[in-house]
Design an enzyme around this catalytic site. Structure first.
Site, PDB file in Angstrom:
ATOM      1  N   ALA A  90      17.939  -9.604   9.946  1.00 19.21           N
ATOM      2  CA  ALA A  90      17.077  -9.168   8.845  1.00 19.21           C
ATOM      3  C   ALA A  90      15.806  -8.587   9.446  1.00 19.21           C
ATOM      4  CB  ALA A  90      16.760 -10.340   7.924  1.00 19.21           C
ATOM      5  N   GLY A 101       8.340  -5.728  10.656  1.00 22.25           N
ATOM      6  CA  GLY A 101       7.263  -6.378  11.385  1.00 22.25           C
ATOM      7  C   GLY A 101       7.660  -6.720  12.811  1.00 22.25           C
ATOM      8  N   VAL A 102       6.707  -7.231  13.571  1.00 21.56           N
ATOM      9  CA  VAL A 102       6.942  -7.512  14.978  1.00 21.56           C
ATOM     10  C   VAL A 102       7.885  -8.696  15.174  1.00 21.56           C
ATOM     11  CG1 VAL A 102       4.867  -8.970  15.149  1.00 21.56           C
ATOM     12  CG2 VAL A 102       5.794  -7.895  17.200  1.00 21.56           C
ATOM     13  N   ASP A 103       7.806  -9.717  14.326  1.00 20.73           N
ATOM     14  CA  ASP A 103       8.627 -10.918  14.511  1.00 20.73           C
ATOM     15  C   ASP A 103      10.116 -10.612  14.373  1.00 20.73           C
ATOM     16  OD1 ASP A 103       6.365 -12.499  14.910  1.00 20.73           O
ATOM     17  OD2 ASP A 103       6.134 -12.883  12.768  1.00 20.73           O
ATOM     18  N   SER A 104      10.497  -9.932  13.309  1.00 23.06           N
ATOM     19  CA  SER A 104      11.916  -9.638  13.101  1.00 23.06           C
ATOM     20  C   SER A 104      12.429  -8.645  14.131  1.00 23.06           C
ATOM     21  CB  SER A 104      12.153  -9.111  11.684  1.00 23.06           C
ATOM     22  OG  SER A 104      11.418  -7.930  11.432  1.00 23.06           O
ATOM     23  N   LEU A 126      15.841  -5.241   3.889  1.00 22.67           N
ATOM     24  CA  LEU A 126      16.032  -5.542   2.478  1.00 22.67           C
ATOM     25  C   LEU A 126      15.018  -4.777   1.647  1.00 22.67           C
ATOM     26  CD1 LEU A 126      16.617  -9.407   2.521  1.00 22.67           C
ATOM     27  CD2 LEU A 126      18.290  -7.549   2.714  1.00 22.67           C
ATOM     28  N   CYS A 149      12.321 -17.188  -2.283  1.00 25.41           N
ATOM     29  CA  CYS A 149      12.908 -16.009  -1.657  1.00 25.41           C
ATOM     30  C   CYS A 149      13.881 -16.407  -0.554  1.00 25.41           C
ATOM     31  CB  CYS A 149      11.806 -15.103  -1.103  1.00 25.41           C
ATOM     32  SG  CYS A 149      12.415 -13.574  -0.345  1.00 25.41           S
ATOM     33  N   GLY A 174      13.170 -13.556  11.709  1.00 30.31           N
ATOM     34  CA  GLY A 174      12.016 -13.758  12.566  1.00 30.31           C
ATOM     35  C   GLY A 174      11.164 -14.941  12.188  1.00 30.31           C
ATOM     36  N   CYS A 198       3.814 -11.541  -1.406  1.00 26.88           N
ATOM     37  CA  CYS A 198       4.078 -10.182  -0.965  1.00 26.88           C
ATOM     38  C   CYS A 198       4.094  -9.176  -2.108  1.00 26.88           C
ATOM     39  CB  CYS A 198       5.396 -10.131  -0.199  1.00 26.88           C
ATOM     40  SG  CYS A 198       6.863 -10.546  -1.167  1.00 26.88           S
TER      41      CYS A 198
END
Length: 376
Positions: free
Chosen positions: A6, A10-13, A32, A101, A125, A204
């Site tokens: 997923a 962003g940087v984490d995913s 998504l 979510c 992430g 979000c």
């Protein structure tokens, strides 16, 4: 193993997808689309689901050389997260949309679709760890446990407390053993353009962070009284649904307290459209009732009691607690929990989630339906 990564943009995913690829898995990146009318650019660090985010995720996938798709789940997100959020506030409760979510979208709708398409698991992430232990009674002889991340400041095990054992068995969290600064450095070394991209923050779908303004637009204005615990009218509000327990700012009280002390929202009643405010000492509770139970492993038996840790906010403290599993109608699985905290905690409202821990392991979670004070 065939894995759906997923990718939020962003940087984490991005690093999570890269690590899954490094581990030898066949990885496909999926972004998504959760907004029915995505904006071109994010308005602030709170926003998400922009065209910019999808583009960032695609560029990372291209650099990794993995297939990339955008899956439209906007309608499901609207029904299961946004409308649930609005219904909960309309009923006078304070929900956590991030948990919902994860429960309904990322580890239900996304995972279900991935499995239907022949994938084996989903990777995200999130900052959390999964430990595997030999267990002859578990599927495949391996029991998987969800644990806190090593980076306390980024630990996201709280918002993953809604995962059940089957979902956990098909989930990977590759970042749990790493700190956020290390993740950003790794992204830079890999040449990802998102290495310095700011983190997004919940909620979000309320990009400007004005929850009360959002609720006023969706639920309408409904003026009513703000009263003290004795019923004296101190001011007026635009709708009880716009207030939550523990709130101090934005009350607009017309009658100042005689002793000059601060006042806080101590309760709301959407049926009578009343907001009650009072001194800080009225906020403390040490007794929680919870339902909508989710267990990250084998459910404890109904009627049992356990000494566990209880966390009530995503980045809040963990409190020692005695947790009683309320009897069910004969199924052997608890119908609810009673959580007795070792100390009183301020600002706890129905609708929030309590996540239960045994050491670093996530045991499960419940939605708070009531609060009170245990008899001394």
């Amino acid at each position: 193993m065939r894995v759906v990564a997923a990718m939020s943009g962003g940087v984490d995913s991005a690093v999570a997808a890269a690590r899954m690829l490094d581990a030898g898995h066949e990885v496909v990146g999926v972004h998504l689309a959760l907004a029915q009318s995505a904006s071109t650019l994010r308005e602030s660090a709170r926003g998400c689901c922009t065209i910019e985010d999808a583009g960032d995720a695609r560029r990372v996938a291209d650099r990794l050389g993995i297939p990339f798709y955008v899956w439209d789940m906007a309608q499901r997100f609207r029904e299961d997260v946004v409308e649930d959020f609005e219904r909960e506030y309309a009923a006078g409760r304070t929900p956590n949309p991030c948990l919902r979510c994860n429960e309904k979208i990322k580890f239900a709708a996304l995972l279900d679709k991935a499995l239907a398409l022949g994938f084996d698991a989903v990777a995200t992430g999130h900052y959390a760890q999964v430990e595997e232990h030999d267990d002859a009674d578990a599927p495949g002889g391996v029991r998987r446990e969800l644990h806190r991340a090593v980076d306390d400041a980024k630990d996201q095990s709280y918002v993953l407390g809604v995962l059940d054992a089957d979902q956990l068995a098909r989930s990977f969290f590759p970042l749990g053993d790493t700190t956020k600064p290390q993740i950003r450095e790794e992204a830079r070394e890999r040449g990802f353009s998102v290495a310095k991209k700011p983190d997004s923050h919940d909620i979000c779908f309320i990009a400007d962070g004005d929850t009360r303004g959002y609720l006023a637009k969706r639920l309408g204005e409904r003026p009513g009284p703000i009263v003290d615990p004795d019923g004296e009218v101190l001011g007026e509000h635009g709708g009880a649904h716009g207030y939550t327990v523990g709130q101090r700012r934005g009350l607009g009280l017309k009658v100042p307290p005689a002793d000059g002390s601060k006042r806080y929202v101590v309760s709301t009643d959407t049926r009578t459209n009343t907001v009650v405010v009072g001194p800080e000492e009225l906020l403390g509770v040490d007794l929680l009732e919870g339902e909508h139970l989710r267990w990250c492993g084998t459910p404890p038996a109904a009627g049992t009691e356990m000494e566990l840790g209880a966390q009530i906010r995503a980045h809040g403290r963990e409190y020692p607690a005695r947790v009683s599993m309320r009897e069910d109608a004969g199924e052997g699985i608890p119908a609810g929990v009673t959580v007795r905290l070792a100390e009183r905690v301020r600002g706890v409202a129905p609708g929030q989630s309590v996540v239960l821990y045994d050491g670093t392991r996530v045991v499960g979670s419940a939605t708070i339906t009531g609060t009170g004070r245990a008899a001394c």
